[in-house]
Write a protein that holds these residues in place. Structure first.
Motif, PDB file in Angstrom:
ATOM      1  N   TYR A  57       0.817  -1.211   0.000  1.00 45.49           N
ATOM      2  CA  TYR A  57       0.000   0.000   0.000  1.00 45.49           C
ATOM      3  C   TYR A  57       0.855   1.267   0.000  1.00 45.49           C
ATOM      4  N   GLY A  58       2.076   1.134  -0.492  1.00 45.67           N
ATOM      5  CA  GLY A  58       3.004   2.255  -0.497  1.00 45.67           C
ATOM      6  C   GLY A  58       2.492   3.469  -1.252  1.00 45.67           C
ATOM      7  N   ARG A  59       1.742   3.262  -2.319  1.00 45.54           N
ATOM      8  CA  ARG A  59       1.230   4.384  -3.112  1.00 45.54           C
ATOM      9  C   ARG A  59       0.308   5.271  -2.288  1.00 45.54           C
ATOM     10  N   PHE A  60      -0.372   4.687  -1.292  1.00 50.23           N
ATOM     11  CA  PHE A  60      -1.245   5.478  -0.417  1.00 50.23           C
ATOM     12  C   PHE A  60      -0.473   6.070   0.755  1.00 50.23           C
TER      13      PHE A  60
ATOM     14  N   ARG B 288       2.290   7.341   0.705  1.00 45.53           N
ATOM     15  CA  ARG B 288       2.993   8.556   0.273  1.00 45.53           C
ATOM     16  C   ARG B 288       2.137   9.803   0.467  1.00 45.53           C
ATOM     17  N   GLU B 289       0.862   9.603   0.758  1.00 48.16           N
ATOM     18  CA  GLU B 289      -0.046  10.729   0.956  1.00 48.16           C
ATOM     19  C   GLU B 289       0.096  11.273   2.376  1.00 48.16           C
ATOM     20  N   PRO B 290      -0.076  12.587   2.565  1.00 50.24           N
ATOM     21  CA  PRO B 290       0.118  13.182   3.888  1.00 50.24           C
ATOM     22  C   PRO B 290      -0.969  12.841   4.892  1.00 50.24           C
ATOM     23  N   ASP B 291      -2.105  12.299   4.420  1.00 46.86           N
ATOM     24  CA  ASP B 291      -3.235  12.029   5.304  1.00 46.86           C
ATOM     25  C   ASP B 291      -3.528  10.541   5.454  1.00 46.86           C
ATOM     26  N   VAL B 292      -2.527   9.698   5.205  1.00 43.59           N
ATOM     27  CA  VAL B 292      -2.697   8.249   5.356  1.00 43.59           C
ATOM     28  C   VAL B 292      -1.690   7.721   6.375  1.00 43.59           C
ATOM     29  N   ALA B 293      -2.196   7.013   7.386  1.00 46.76           N
ATOM     30  CA  ALA B 293      -1.371   6.434   8.447  1.00 46.76           C
ATOM     31  C   ALA B 293      -1.470   4.911   8.386  1.00 46.76           C
ATOM     32  N   LEU B 294      -0.822   4.243   9.343  1.00 49.46           N
ATOM     33  CA  LEU B 294      -0.748   2.773   9.306  1.00 49.46           C
ATOM     34  C   LEU B 294      -0.995   2.194  10.692  1.00 49.46           C
ATOM     35  N   ALA B 295      -1.666   1.023  10.719  1.00 48.83           N
ATOM     36  CA  ALA B 295      -1.870   0.284  11.969  1.00 48.83           C
ATOM     37  C   ALA B 295      -1.523  -1.183  11.752  1.00 48.83           C
ATOM     38  N   LEU B 296      -0.871  -1.773  12.740  1.00 47.96           N
ATOM     39  CA  LEU B 296      -0.529  -3.194  12.728  1.00 47.96           C
ATOM     40  C   LEU B 296      -1.374  -3.895  13.783  1.00 47.96           C
ATOM     41  N   ASP B 297      -1.913  -5.063  13.426  1.00 46.78           N
ATOM     42  CA  ASP B 297      -2.801  -5.798  14.336  1.00 46.78           C
ATOM     43  C   ASP B 297      -2.220  -7.185  14.627  1.00 46.78           C
ATOM     44  N   PRO B 298      -1.300  -7.276  15.599  1.00 41.30           N
ATOM     45  CA  PRO B 298      -0.590  -8.539  15.856  1.00 41.30           C
ATOM     46  C   PRO B 298      -1.492  -9.699  16.265  1.00 41.30           C
ATOM     47  N   GLU B 299      -2.675  -9.403  16.798  1.00 37.53           N
ATOM     48  CA  GLU B 299      -3.604 -10.474  17.180  1.00 37.53           C
ATOM     49  C   GLU B 299      -3.827 -11.441  16.020  1.00 37.53           C
ATOM     50  N   TRP B 300      -3.783 -10.901  14.801  1.00 38.68           N
ATOM     51  CA  TRP B 300      -4.098 -11.685  13.614  1.00 38.68           C
ATOM     52  C   TRP B 300      -2.848 -12.102  12.844  1.00 38.68           C
ATOM     53  N   HIS B 301      -1.692 -12.040  13.497  1.00 38.16           N
ATOM     54  CA  HIS B 301      -0.452 -12.540  12.888  1.00 38.16           C
ATOM     55  C   HIS B 301      -0.176 -13.910  13.502  1.00 38.16           C
ATOM     56  N   THR B 302      -0.571 -14.965  12.782  1.00 42.16           N
ATOM     57  CA  THR B 302      -0.563 -16.310  13.382  1.00 42.16           C
ATOM     58  C   THR B 302       0.122 -17.333  12.469  1.00 42.16           C
ATOM     59  N   PRO B 303       1.412 -17.177  12.199  1.00 42.19           N
ATOM     60  CA  PRO B 303       2.098 -18.188  11.373  1.00 42.19           C
ATOM     61  C   PRO B 303       1.962 -19.573  12.005  1.00 42.19           C
TER      62      PRO B 303
ATOM     63  N   TYR C 111      10.754   2.030   7.425  1.00 43.25           N
ATOM     64  CA  TYR C 111      10.216   2.191   6.068  1.00 43.25           C
ATOM     65  C   TYR C 111       9.360   3.451   5.987  1.00 43.25           C
ATOM     66  N   LEU C 112       8.478   3.649   6.970  1.00 45.04           N
ATOM     67  CA  LEU C 112       7.626   4.835   6.968  1.00 45.04           C
ATOM     68  C   LEU C 112       8.446   6.112   7.068  1.00 45.04           C
ATOM     69  N   GLN C 113       9.508   6.074   7.852  1.00 45.89           N
ATOM     70  CA  GLN C 113      10.347   7.269   7.979  1.00 45.89           C
ATOM     71  C   GLN C 113      11.001   7.627   6.645  1.00 45.89           C
ATOM     72  N   ARG C 114      11.412   6.636   5.890  1.00 44.61           N
ATOM     73  CA  ARG C 114      11.988   6.910   4.569  1.00 44.61           C
ATOM     74  C   ARG C 114      10.949   7.566   3.655  1.00 44.61           C
ATOM     75  N   VAL C 115       9.709   7.096   3.729  1.00 46.87           N
ATOM     76  CA  VAL C 115       8.639   7.677   2.932  1.00 46.87           C
ATOM     77  C   VAL C 115       8.402   9.134   3.350  1.00 46.87           C
ATOM     78  N   VAL C 116       8.367   9.371   4.662  1.00 51.53           N
ATOM     79  CA  VAL C 116       8.152  10.726   5.184  1.00 51.53           C
ATOM     80  C   VAL C 116       9.241  11.669   4.683  1.00 51.53           C
ATOM     81  N   ARG C 117      10.483  11.236   4.757  1.00 47.81           N
ATOM     82  CA  ARG C 117      11.594  12.096   4.334  1.00 47.81           C
ATOM     83  C   ARG C 117      11.580  12.338   2.828  1.00 47.81           C
ATOM     84  N   LYS C 118      11.328  11.303   2.056  1.00 50.03           N
ATOM     85  CA  LYS C 118      11.375  11.424   0.601  1.00 50.03           C
ATOM     86  C   LYS C 118      10.311  12.387   0.080  1.00 50.03           C
ATOM     87  N   TYR C 119       9.118  12.349   0.669  1.00 47.02           N
ATOM     88  CA  TYR C 119       8.004  13.160   0.164  1.00 47.02           C
ATOM     89  C   TYR C 119       7.698  14.370   1.053  1.00 47.02           C
TER      90      TYR C 119
END
Length: 312
Positions: free
Chosen positions: A170-173, A175-190, A212-220
């Motif tokens: 979802y990198g293309r999104f 890159r937008e200034p109004d898009v954030a990210l959430a991780l939900d470990p409850e559903w990470h079940t290898p 990774y997010l910091q690189r996106v923030v700096r680049k854009y």
């Protein structure tokens, strides 16, 4: 008489010739200067565009703002409040809910937390036990979020897949200034079907996503890009003290889980004391599963007050 007329015309011709010479000389001498000025103006560098800001202004997320979010996905109303009705209808209800936090002493920032990757009870073609929302769905929710000047948070329930790989999908999104990210470990079940066991992640994985997010923030040249991680057991994020919040990527640990008010308050206190350095706090409420859902006034009595409040 004729001689005087000829003489007069001669004088007039001389005068006109002199005037023409002066005008021509002045015009000729001014042309290079004018051309030079125009050329200089063309070469003058344009003012750079100001860097983008958050939906309601500013580039720093905390401590100026308190984020109030709806969580869910459009496939099923059981996935959360965000999936009830159209995105625009959910946005309208979100604003009504958010206004009840106006006495909390901060600027209020609405957010729509879309489950971009949904954990599945069976293996998909790629063996991931999760499926991705299409870009068209994400665009639809981003459009609705922008109408109310809100953040869009992309939530990842990876199943057997990798958090970082799905984040980059979802990198293309992002890159937008109004898009954030959430991780939900409850559903990470290898090794297990999601929902049959409680999943987890570790600090190294979270730190990798944050880099990774910091690189996106700096680049854009982006404003703060929030990284939120859900948790409702202490083992859900292993080696938590090794989390490394990065400049431009404020890290929020969100206290998840449903239950009665006393249980939820106790759990929030356990997760926020002692505090993890440089980490912000989130608190999740459930309209259906919570017993006697806490009111905004009760939420604001929590100490520390949550930086993020999420409704499912």
């Amino acid at each position: 008489m004729r001689q005087r007329r000829v003489a007069g015309l001669t004088v007039l011709a001389i005068v006109l010739g002199a005037v023409a010479f002066i005008v021509t000389r002045a015009g000729t001498s001014g042309t290079p200067e004018s051309t030079a000025a125009v050329e200089a103006a063309k070469k003058k560098p344009a003012k750079p565009k100001p860097p983008p800001e958050l939906p309601r202004g500013g580039r720093r997320l905390f401590p100026r703002n308190r984020v109030v979010a709806y969580y869910g996905a459009p496939q099923n109303v059981e996935l959360g409040a965000l999936g009830i009705g159209t995105p625009d209808q959910a946005a309208k209800k979100l604003l009504q809910q958010m206004q009840q936090y106006r006495r909390g002493g901060r600027t209020l920032l609405p957010a729509m937390e879309l489950i971009a990757v949904v954990a599945a009870g069976s293996a998909q073609q790629d063996g991931s036990y999760s499926y991705k929302q299409s870009f068209a769905v994400v665009k639809r929710f981003l459009k609705a979020a922008r109408k109310i000047h809100a953040l869009l948070i992309l939530d990842i329930q990876p199943g057997h897949a990798d958090f970082l790989k799905l984040t980059k999908h979802y990198g293309r999104f992002l890159r937008e200034p109004d898009v954030a990210l959430a991780l939900d470990p409850e559903w990470h079940t290898p090794g297990a079907v999601p929902g049959t066991v409680i999943g987890s992640t570790d600090a190294a994985t979270v730190n990798g996503v944050a880099r990774y997010l910091q690189r996106v923030v700096r680049k854009y040249r982006l404003p703060d890009k929030m990284l939120l991680v859900h948790q409702f057991t202490d083992s859900m994020i292993r080696n938590k003290q090794q989390l490394k919040p990065l400049h431009g990527v404020p890290l929020v640990l969100n206290v998840d889980g449903f239950g009665g008010q006393e249980v939820k308050i106790s759990k929030y206190n356990d997760f926020t004391h002692p505090r993890v350095r440089h980490v912000h706090n989130g608190f999740k409420l459930f309209y259906k599963e919570d017993t006697n859902t806490m009111t905004p006034a009760q939420v604001l009595k929590l100490r520390p007050r949550p930086d993020v409040v999420i409704y499912e």
